[in-house]
Design a protein around this motif. Sequence first.
Motif, PDB file in Angstrom:
ATOM      1  N   PHE A 591       0.479   6.178  -4.460  1.00  0.00           N
ATOM      2  CA  PHE A 591      -0.340   4.966  -4.751  1.00  0.00           C
ATOM      3  C   PHE A 591       0.551   3.784  -5.174  1.00  0.00           C
ATOM      4  CE2 PHE A 591      -2.554   2.289  -7.827  1.00  0.00           C
ATOM      5  CZ  PHE A 591      -3.616   1.844  -7.038  1.00  0.00           C
ATOM      6  N   ILE A 592       1.578   4.140  -6.017  1.00  0.00           N
ATOM      7  CA  ILE A 592       2.494   3.074  -6.448  1.00  0.00           C
ATOM      8  C   ILE A 592       3.206   2.481  -5.267  1.00  0.00           C
ATOM      9  CG2 ILE A 592       4.605   2.609  -7.767  1.00  0.00           C
ATOM     10  CD1 ILE A 592       3.626   4.633  -9.823  1.00  0.00           C
ATOM     11  N   GLU A 594       2.236   2.260  -2.301  1.00  0.00           N
ATOM     12  CA  GLU A 594       1.307   1.442  -1.499  1.00  0.00           C
ATOM     13  C   GLU A 594       0.824   0.195  -2.248  1.00  0.00           C
ATOM     14  OE1 GLU A 594      -3.117   1.871   0.564  1.00  0.00           O
ATOM     15  OE2 GLU A 594      -2.134   3.630  -0.280  1.00  0.00           O
ATOM     16  N   ASP A 595       0.571   0.279  -3.594  1.00  0.00           N
ATOM     17  CA  ASP A 595      -0.050  -0.823  -4.353  1.00  0.00           C
ATOM     18  C   ASP A 595       0.961  -1.843  -4.885  1.00  0.00           C
ATOM     19  OD1 ASP A 595      -2.519  -1.940  -5.568  1.00  0.00           O
ATOM     20  OD2 ASP A 595      -1.474  -1.506  -7.454  1.00  0.00           O
ATOM     21  N   GLN A 598       1.580  -4.856  -2.716  1.00  0.00           N
ATOM     22  CA  GLN A 598       0.394  -5.746  -2.750  1.00  0.00           C
ATOM     23  C   GLN A 598       0.328  -6.518  -4.075  1.00  0.00           C
ATOM     24  OE1 GLN A 598      -3.025  -3.329  -1.971  1.00  0.00           O
ATOM     25  NE2 GLN A 598      -2.363  -2.746   0.114  1.00  0.00           N
ATOM     26  N   MET A 599       0.688  -5.853  -5.190  1.00  0.00           N
ATOM     27  CA  MET A 599       0.662  -6.510  -6.486  1.00  0.00           C
ATOM     28  C   MET A 599       1.667  -7.661  -6.530  1.00  0.00           C
ATOM     29  SD  MET A 599       1.289  -4.820 -10.224  1.00  0.00           S
ATOM     30  CE  MET A 599       0.017  -3.595  -9.886  1.00  0.00           C
ATOM     31  N   SER A 602       0.298 -10.536  -4.669  1.00  0.00           N
ATOM     32  CA  SER A 602      -0.718 -11.246  -5.460  1.00  0.00           C
ATOM     33  C   SER A 602      -0.052 -12.145  -6.505  1.00  0.00           C
ATOM     34  CB  SER A 602      -1.633 -10.239  -6.167  1.00  0.00           C
ATOM     35  OG  SER A 602      -2.328  -9.472  -5.210  1.00  0.00           O
TER      36      SER A 602
END
Length: 808
Positions: A591-592, A594-595, A598-599, A602
């Motif tokens: 998850f890290i 992948e996320d 994106q973070m 942002s």
Amino acid sequence: MSQWRGLTWFEKIRTQRGGRPRNLIVLLVILGTTLAVSTTALISYQVGRKLILKNLKEYAFLKAQLGGKEIDEWLATRKAEVEMLANTPTIRTMNWSASEPYLQAELKRLKEFYHFALIYPDGSYYTTKVGRAQANLQDRKHVKEAMAGKAVVADPLIARSIGAVVVPIAAPIWSGSSTAKQPMGVMNGNIKLNRIAQVVGELEYGSGSYAFALNSQGTPIVHPNYTLRGTQEHPAPSFLTAKDPALRRIAARMVEKRSDIERVRINGNWVYVAYLPLHQADWSIALVIPHENIEAKLEALNQLAVVVGVLLGAATFTALRQFLLSERLRARADREALVNRLIGRIRASLEIDHILQTTVEEVVTLLHLERVAYVVLEPQQLILRFQREYCREGLPKQVGCFNVSPGEELDRRLQQSEALLLTPASPSLNGSQSGEQVPLELKADSYLALPVRADGGTLGYLICIHATRWSWSIHKTELLQVVADQLAIAIIQSLLYTQTKEQVQLLGDALRELKRTQAYLVHTEKMSSLGQMVGGIAHEINNPVSFIYGNLFYVNQYLEDLLQLVSLYQQNLPHRPSEISKFEAEIDLEFIQEDLPQMLNSMKTGAERIRQIVLSLRNFSRVDETDVKVVDIHEGIDNTLLLLNSRLKDEISVRKYYSELPLVECYASQINQVLINLLNNAIDAIASRFANDALKESTQPDKVITITTAESVIAGKPSVRICVADNGCGIPAEIQPKIFDPFFTTKPVGSGTGLGLSISYQIVVEMHGGHISVHTPPDGGSEFVVEIPIQSKRGAGDRVRPIAPKFG
């Protein structure tokens, strides 16, 4: 006793009710008293004779006074004419070439003068008779007095330029500057001595009477005997040294400026001499009256005493005199009461129209006259302007302008009640009333014209008209003169009141102007402070944001490298220690991986958003751009919308229809202020409308602000047009002309100052030479149109700070 003149003996003892005695008992007492005082008749006769003679002397002296007043007024008019010429711009040039044609024309108009002269300070002069004079007038007394700043009527002298005997009238010529202490020269008008003699010679009292004038040395300057006259060059023997002692005594009293009437014996003849000083010249005049012209009127009393009896006649005369005295006092009290009533009504108002109308109405009612009017004389056009008039019922009203039959000295003809025919003037002077007028005939002795005078001259005339020949008694004339005097005071007070109101209005306007300017300066200072604060905050925020935004690029690269390293570990070590596998499960490594990218994206987007907001704040404030700059109008609109994003939220949609626009030279921060004022008003209008509509219906239309830009032309200059429209509550048509007035607002108290649109108007119109207007679109709401020239009134390179515009 002066109140009795103008009335017959019978009128003095009759009443105002059918001619019956006012009081029968009083008459019976008079008859009884006549019998009782018969022994004192002779003494009473002598007393009565003295009183009558005194009245006759007073009347003769009054005649002399009136004549002296007429001479004074005549000299004052001549002096005023010379002073008027001295104050004209043409004479003030002291240029004879320019002044001569003007003086020649005035000489033809003012026929009383022999010639005019323009005298310079060195004594040289020009005259309308010979042009440049060879003589010098520096030693003349009247020239010295005029150069000292005094207008004078001098003693007769022989004119050096023409050798004729004249009476000079001199007046100083001032430059018109308030700091001038010395006249530039002297304006001199000469009157023929024969003309002065003619004016003095018109003063007479019966056959054989004559008048003469003495100067301050007792020398005759006007006398029927030409050999006795003298001039400054050839003085005649002074009457102060005359052989006749009575003549010497009279001359001495005249030189001492006394006034009286005396019975003296001159050259073996008994005469009455009435003498008094003049005010316009250093002269005194005397009226010499043969004693029989005055004492002849006593013969009737003597004959009556012989026929009726000295004792009875004297007693009756004394009793009747006392009776008439009481009646006179009663009549005077009645007249004073009437005058007080009239004055009270005149003074009750300060409006000139009300004052004049009240006066003419009260006089008609008071004296039972046919018509009374207040008129203004325009002697140059021979026109009488009837400003206010009141007449008996059934008579045609006469208000407007009337032409007067040609003739000289119109004011004199009015005051002497000479016959005048008044015909309606041209329609251009009378306006719509000209068709209602009919000719008006003023018959001789049927009217009385009293001048309404003030210190500056005659304001007008109060004309009292009777249908037939009218005996204007002294008391009625005095009564009307009092009314005229009070009317003059009331008119002057009205004029002063009007001037005071105008001054108060000017002071009020100045105070409002000061308040508006003060409010504008306060508002401008607030906007300047806000701009500086916003610029400072933007600068402070920009440094850390730039640091964060600049490092995000490297953080992203480092993160990609680390994630790639972890992936390589996973590929090359499929069988990792249990401790590492357990930690991967705890932190959810997939998850890290992948996320986290994106973070970071942002965060980069947020930092970019912060940078745009900071840039918009700096562009909007433009604290470093107080001069004319070349700017992009669309950028200014977008920056303003960005600042108002919190007010727009998601409820109000902004539709932008931009055209291709060139860069515009303007004060950028001021234009931003206009845009934010218009958009704020649009947001408030939408909020006001939809807050009210929410109470009436559940479904509402979209909340829309439409911004349109295009190129246009103002007064032949290329311009840009910015239209800001909303579908809010709109502006009623009746208040649209007022919305740009300072402090005008339709918002509730505390919600608006009323300065936003006023300041926007000043910025667009006065600072940029543009145009701003408001319209109501067909579908409702409001639309503001702002047009600004592309090329500023000042060049972009001019370093001129914008000046706070004026209200008004």
